[in-house]
Design a protein around this motif. Structure first.
Motif, short mmCIF file in Angstrom:
data_model
loop_
_atom_site.label_atom_id
_atom_site.label_comp_id
_atom_site.label_asym_id
_atom_site.label_seq_id
_atom_site.Cartn_x
_atom_site.Cartn_y
_atom_site.Cartn_z
N LEU A 61 5.39 9.53 3.35
CA LEU A 61 4.92 7.81 3.83
C LEU A 61 4.16 6.90 2.99
N VAL A 62 4.47 5.90 2.74
CA VAL A 62 3.72 5.46 1.83
C VAL A 62 3.22 3.86 2.18
N ARG A 63 1.44 4.26 2.39
CA ARG A 63 0.72 2.91 2.95
C ARG A 63 0.19 2.26 2.92
N HIS A 64 -0.07 1.01 3.36
CA HIS A 64 0.02 -0.15 2.62
C HIS A 64 -0.92 -0.80 4.01
N PHE A 65 -2.84 -1.42 3.77
CA PHE A 65 -2.88 -1.62 4.88
C PHE A 65 -3.58 -2.72 4.04
N SER A 66 -3.63 -3.58 5.09
CA SER A 66 -4.27 -5.37 4.68
C SER A 66 -5.81 -5.40 4.75
N GLY A 67 -6.34 -4.85 6.41
CA GLY A 67 -7.74 -4.57 6.71
C GLY A 67 -7.76 -6.37 6.96
N GLY A 68 -6.74 -6.88 6.62
CA GLY A 68 -7.17 -8.51 7.51
C GLY A 68 -6.90 -9.31 6.33
N ASP A 69 -6.63 -8.79 5.14
CA ASP A 69 -6.83 -9.79 4.05
C ASP A 69 -5.81 -10.32 3.24
N PRO A 70 -5.12 -11.86 3.92
CA PRO A 70 -3.83 -12.20 3.27
C PRO A 70 -3.19 -12.19 1.82
N LEU A 72 -3.70 -9.74 -0.08
CA LEU A 72 -3.99 -7.66 -0.33
C LEU A 72 -2.28 -7.54 0.31
N LEU A 73 -2.43 -8.83 1.46
CA LEU A 73 -1.29 -8.53 2.66
C LEU A 73 0.48 -8.87 1.79
N ALA A 74 0.38 -9.73 1.18
CA ALA A 74 0.57 -10.12 -0.24
C ALA A 74 1.34 -9.13 -1.20
N ALA A 75 0.66 -8.77 -1.37
CA ALA A 75 0.81 -7.90 -2.78
C ALA A 75 1.14 -6.55 -2.45
N SER A 76 0.67 -6.28 -1.24
CA SER A 76 1.41 -4.83 -0.69
C SER A 76 2.58 -4.56 0.17
N ALA A 77 2.82 -5.99 1.05
CA ALA A 77 4.91 -5.87 1.03
C ALA A 77 5.25 -6.53 -0.17
N GLN A 79 4.96 -5.10 -2.86
CA GLN A 79 5.25 -2.95 -3.44
C GLN A 79 6.23 -2.01 -2.44
N ALA A 80 5.43 -2.48 -1.06
CA ALA A 80 6.78 -1.84 -0.56
C ALA A 80 7.70 -1.93 -0.63
N VAL A 81 8.71 -3.45 -0.43
CA VAL A 81 9.99 -4.01 -1.01
C VAL A 81 10.55 -3.49 -2.22
N ASP A 82 9.42 -3.56 -3.29
CA ASP A 82 9.70 -3.25 -4.82
C ASP A 82 10.41 -1.20 -4.99
N ALA A 83 9.58 -0.78 -3.68
CA ALA A 83 9.98 0.57 -3.79
C ALA A 83 11.45 1.42 -3.21
N ARG A 84 12.03 0.34 -3.01
CA ARG A 84 13.33 0.54 -2.21
C ARG A 84 12.98 1.96 -1.09
N PRO A 85 12.08 1.52 0.26
CA PRO A 85 12.22 3.31 0.61
C PRO A 85 13.23 2.97 2.07
N ASP A 86 13.52 3.91 2.30
CA ASP A 86 14.57 4.10 3.28
C ASP A 86 14.77 3.09 4.85
N VAL A 87 13.23 2.83 5.13
CA VAL A 87 12.48 1.88 5.80
C VAL A 87 11.05 1.23 5.62
N ILE A 88 10.67 0.47 6.40
CA ILE A 88 9.59 -0.62 6.12
C ILE A 88 9.42 -0.45 8.09
N PHE A 89 7.96 0.51 8.35
CA PHE A 89 7.11 -0.79 9.22
C PHE A 89 6.37 -1.70 9.31
N LYS A 101 9.07 -12.67 3.17
CA LYS A 101 9.93 -13.68 2.12
C LYS A 101 10.65 -12.25 0.94
N HIS A 102 10.56 -11.12 1.25
CA HIS A 102 11.09 -10.45 0.48
C HIS A 102 12.44 -9.85 0.33
N ILE A 103 12.35 -9.57 1.74
CA ILE A 103 13.89 -8.57 2.19
C ILE A 103 14.53 -9.02 2.37
#
Length: 321
Positions: A61-70, A72-77, A79-89, A101-103
């Motif tokens: 599990l590679v966790r990204h939590f923005s805490g409501g910060d837009p 940080l959310l954009a950066a987290s998204a 990073q998650a896509v660039d890592a090419r996981p099997d699935v994103i929650f 915007k990324h997937i």
């Protein structure tokens, strides 16, 4: 010497197996526009473990939590896509909007989404026809209904406040629907917007100054992550408030009307399980909540001097005496 050779041969023989095990471990990226401590996210991980997917064992599990910060959310998204996981929650509407915007082809399972079609995440609920699917909260659909419930609870209600984040993805269409509902009910709606917790105190002062006799709080994660503070401010300004999520009620809020969001997050784990086992998101129908709950804190109503309608009390699924 023979022992050393045997050890070397054993290590050599095990190396491919260890490598294969490492390669077999699936990766699930988590992109949540919230805090990791929220009960709904904990429900997701707990059920994922019940299904046999344990972090560090057979899944990563590679966790990204923005805490409501837009930002940080954009950066987290990304990073998650660039890592090419099997699935994103994806947790909550802003996370889904940002990931779009990324997937292009990574499976995305979502929860905490008010209206998947409005934000373009799915075309048909029975067959999403894309790489996004999951469970929705129908919170947008329920927002005008919350106004009706509040009016039923407070028959003399004439002016209702609405605390909202204008940056929320569904803000404009939802606002139009709520204003139409207010007009139909003969209630004036006062909308006060805020984009940061630093503005909460001033927002409640404004709501009270404009004559609000009750309050509805938007379902945006900006407020969800600050439930205890919102509840305290509503009580301080003597504003009977109805909330979209249970965690506000658990924090001492007056009323909650909505779906069991932790249950929808847990249900998302079932989707992730099926995708990790080979299912396509396009073949997994989007689910609506099976039940909508109404809970009332009667004790708080008495403390605030707010007489609630006996009819609404009789309808409630749970009442704190």
């Amino acid at each position: 010497m023979k022992t050393i050779v045997l050890a070397a041969l054993t290590a050599t023989a095990l190396a491919p197996a260890v490598t294969a095990m490492a390669q077999d471990k699936k990766t699930v990226a988590v992109v949540c526009h919230c805090q990791q401590s929220l009960p709904m996210y904990k429900a997701f991980e707990a059920h994922l473990a019940e299904l046999g997917w344990r972090d560090g064992e057979n899944v990563r599990l590679v966790r990204h939590f923005s805490g409501g910060d837009p930002a940080l959310l954009a950066a987290s998204a990304k990073q998650a896509v660039d890592a090419r996981p099997d699935v994103i929650f994806a947790g909550f509407t802003p996370a889904v909007i940002t990931l779009q915007k990324h997937i292009s082809n990574i499976p995305v399972i979502f929860a905490g989404v008010s209206d998947a079609s409005e934000i373009g995440a799915a075309t048909h609920f029975n067959r999403p026809e894309g790489n996004f699917t999951g469970s929705i909260t129908i919170n947008r659909e329920l927002m005008p209904k919350r106004l009706e419930v509040l009016k039923e609870a407070l028959p003399d209600l004439r002016t209702v406040g609405y605390l909202a984040n204008p940056n929320y993805g569904l803000h404009n269409p939802q606002l139009e629907e709520m204003e139409a509902a207010a007009k139909r009910l003969g209630v004036q709606m006062v909308t006060v917007t805020t984009t940061s917790p630093a503005q909460f105190d001033a927002a409640f002062v404004e709501l009270a100054a404009k004559g609000s006799q009750g309050l509805i709080v938007q379902q945006d994660p900006l407020f969800t992550g600050q439930a205890s503070r919102i509840v305290a401010l509503a009580e301080k300004h003597k504003l009977p408030t109805i909330y979209a999520l249970r965690n506000f009620f658990d924090a001492g809020g007056l009323m909650w009307y909505g779906a069991d969001i932790p249950a929808t997050f847990a249900r998302a784990a079932d989707y992730v399980d099926r995708v990790l086992k080979g299912a396509r998101p396009a073949d997994l129908p989007i689910e609506r909540p099976a039940k909508v709950y109404l809970t009332i804190n009667g004790k708080l109503a008495q403390q605030m001097g707010v007489p609630l309608s006996p009819i609404i009390l009789s309808r409630a699924d749970e009442v704190i005496e």
